[in-house]
Motif scaffolding. Structure first.
Motif, PDB file in Angstrom:
ATOM      1  N   UNK A 174      -4.983   7.610  10.128  1.00 28.79           N
ATOM      2  CA  UNK A 174      -6.423   7.503  10.387  1.00 28.79           C
ATOM      3  C   UNK A 174      -7.212   7.531   9.091  1.00 28.79           C
ATOM      4  N   UNK A 175      -6.873   8.451   8.201  1.00 29.92           N
ATOM      5  CA  UNK A 175      -7.575   8.546   6.916  1.00 29.92           C
ATOM      6  C   UNK A 175      -7.376   7.272   6.118  1.00 29.92           C
ATOM      7  N   UNK A 176      -6.157   6.772   6.068  1.00 30.48           N
ATOM      8  CA  UNK A 176      -5.883   5.561   5.308  1.00 30.48           C
ATOM      9  C   UNK A 176      -6.646   4.366   5.877  1.00 30.48           C
ATOM     10  N   UNK A 177      -6.735   4.281   7.200  1.00 30.94           N
ATOM     11  CA  UNK A 177      -7.497   3.189   7.825  1.00 30.94           C
ATOM     12  C   UNK A 177      -8.970   3.268   7.440  1.00 30.94           C
ATOM     13  N   UNK A 195      -9.522  14.045   0.498  1.00 32.59           N
ATOM     14  CA  UNK A 195     -10.943  14.408   0.491  1.00 32.59           C
ATOM     15  C   UNK A 195     -11.626  13.787  -0.728  1.00 32.59           C
ATOM     16  N   UNK A 196     -10.955  13.814  -1.875  1.00 28.94           N
ATOM     17  CA  UNK A 196     -11.519  13.203  -3.080  1.00 28.94           C
ATOM     18  C   UNK A 196     -11.669  11.690  -2.913  1.00 28.94           C
ATOM     19  N   UNK A 197     -10.682  11.063  -2.295  1.00 25.20           N
ATOM     20  CA  UNK A 197     -10.761   9.621  -2.052  1.00 25.20           C
ATOM     21  C   UNK A 197     -11.929   9.300  -1.116  1.00 25.20           C
ATOM     22  N   UNK A 198     -12.077  10.092  -0.076  1.00 22.93           N
ATOM     23  CA  UNK A 198     -13.191   9.897   0.858  1.00 22.93           C
ATOM     24  C   UNK A 198     -14.527  10.144   0.160  1.00 22.93           C
ATOM     25  N   UNK A 199     -14.550  11.120  -0.717  1.00 31.88           N
ATOM     26  CA  UNK A 199     -15.758  11.435  -1.482  1.00 31.88           C
ATOM     27  C   UNK A 199     -16.171  10.227  -2.334  1.00 31.88           C
ATOM     28  N   UNK A 257       0.842  -1.159   0.000  1.00 30.58           N
ATOM     29  CA  UNK A 257       0.000   0.000   0.000  1.00 30.58           C
ATOM     30  C   UNK A 257       0.893   1.230   0.000  1.00 30.58           C
ATOM     31  N   UNK A 258       0.554   2.176  -0.854  1.00 31.65           N
ATOM     32  CA  UNK A 258       1.324   3.403  -0.948  1.00 31.65           C
ATOM     33  C   UNK A 258       0.647   4.484  -0.135  1.00 31.65           C
ATOM     34  N   UNK A 259       1.405   5.179   0.665  1.00 36.82           N
ATOM     35  CA  UNK A 259       0.884   6.300   1.426  1.00 36.82           C
ATOM     36  C   UNK A 259       1.542   7.561   0.910  1.00 36.82           C
ATOM     37  N   UNK A 260       0.727   8.551   0.577  1.00 32.28           N
ATOM     38  CA  UNK A 260       1.237   9.811   0.077  1.00 32.28           C
ATOM     39  C   UNK A 260       1.397  10.772   1.234  1.00 32.28           C
ATOM     40  N   UNK A 261       2.481  11.500   1.249  1.00 27.82           N
ATOM     41  CA  UNK A 261       2.671  12.469   2.317  1.00 27.82           C
ATOM     42  C   UNK A 261       1.987  13.775   1.931  1.00 27.82           C
ATOM     43  N   UNK A 262       1.577  14.503   2.922  1.00 23.31           N
ATOM     44  CA  UNK A 262       0.906  15.774   2.702  1.00 23.31           C
ATOM     45  C   UNK A 262       1.428  16.773   3.705  1.00 23.31           C
ATOM     46  N   UNK A 263       1.719  17.980   3.277  1.00 20.08           N
ATOM     47  CA  UNK A 263       2.246  18.974   4.210  1.00 20.08           C
ATOM     48  C   UNK A 263       1.211  19.425   5.239  1.00 20.08           C
ATOM     49  N   UNK A 264      -0.078  19.212   4.965  1.00 17.98           N
ATOM     50  CA  UNK A 264      -1.102  19.699   5.885  1.00 17.98           C
ATOM     51  C   UNK A 264      -1.562  18.643   6.885  1.00 17.98           C
ATOM     52  N   UNK A 265      -1.143  17.407   6.710  1.00 23.96           N
ATOM     53  CA  UNK A 265      -1.615  16.332   7.579  1.00 23.96           C
ATOM     54  C   UNK A 265      -0.459  15.712   8.349  1.00 23.96           C
ATOM     55  N   UNK A 266      -0.705  15.440   9.616  1.00 25.31           N
ATOM     56  CA  UNK A 266       0.298  14.746  10.417  1.00 25.31           C
ATOM     57  C   UNK A 266       0.297  13.267  10.052  1.00 25.31           C
ATOM     58  N   UNK A 267       1.319  12.548  10.476  1.00 24.54           N
ATOM     59  CA  UNK A 267       1.380  11.105  10.231  1.00 24.54           C
ATOM     60  C   UNK A 267       0.177  10.393  10.851  1.00 24.54           C
ATOM     61  N   UNK A 268      -0.238  10.829  12.041  1.00 29.59           N
ATOM     62  CA  UNK A 268      -1.406  10.225  12.693  1.00 29.59           C
ATOM     63  C   UNK A 268      -2.668  10.460  11.875  1.00 29.59           C
ATOM     64  N   UNK A 269      -2.814  11.688  11.344  1.00 34.08           N
ATOM     65  CA  UNK A 269      -3.973  11.996  10.504  1.00 34.08           C
ATOM     66  C   UNK A 269      -3.971  11.134   9.241  1.00 34.08           C
ATOM     67  N   UNK A 270      -2.808  11.039   8.625  1.00 37.27           N
ATOM     68  CA  UNK A 270      -2.693  10.219   7.420  1.00 37.27           C
ATOM     69  C   UNK A 270      -3.047   8.763   7.697  1.00 37.27           C
TER      70      UNK A 270
END
Length: 151
Positions: free
Chosen positions: A16-19, A54-58, A1-14
């Motif tokens: 949680x979103x991925x889960x 957000x698009x993925x969640x959408x 699984x690939x996880x993309x980094x984002x400057x606006x999200x912490x590792x914990x946020x990323x």
């Protein structure tokens, strides 16, 4: 699984979103499972500031709303009927015009599609995500409320 980094999200946020994005939603999910997943997706979406996620969640929400719509028109399994059965009908705090789950699903799906088009100004998109959140929660609360009066 690939996880993309984002400057606006912490590792914990990323994480949680991925889960949440990884939660499976089978086309055979029952009404209550589909409703809960709609609420989960929109809850994370309303807190997400990253457009990619957000698009993925959408997309996941759009799929969950489609499954939920299918479950709403099918006969309910006996265990859900028992769960939604009560001695007396509860008083609703929702206006009658908002009690039709079919219309609510249409509105939620329309908002989801508008957001997935990625053509809105950021502030307008955030407002629509908030509206979508409230609409989905209202819908889920209605679907899970005991409305079948025991005879």
């Amino acid at each position: 699984m690939t996880t993309f980094s984002s400057p606006t999200l912490s590792e914990d946020d990323l994480q949680e979103i991925q889960e949440v994005l990884d939660i499976p939603l089978s086309g055979s999910a029952d009404l209550l499972t589909a409703a809960d997943l709609c609420a989960t997706f929109v809850s994370v979406m309303v807190e997400c500031e990253d457009e990619y996620y957000r698009q993925a969640l959408c997309g996941r929400l759009a799929h969950a709303l489609t499954v939920l719509r299918q479950r709403c028109v099918e006969d309910l399994p006996e265990w859900i009927v028992r769960q939604l059965t009560t001695q007396t009908a509860p008083l609703s705090s929702v206006p009658e015009c908002w009690e039709d789950s079919e219309f609510m699903l249409d509105y939620a799906q329309a908002l989801t599609l508008a957001l997935s088009g990625n053509t809105l100004l950021a502030r307008n998109a955030q407002d629509l995500v908030g509206l979508l959140h409230d609409l989905v929660y209202l819908l889920v609360d209605q679907l899970k409320a005991p409305l079948i009066v025991k005879q």
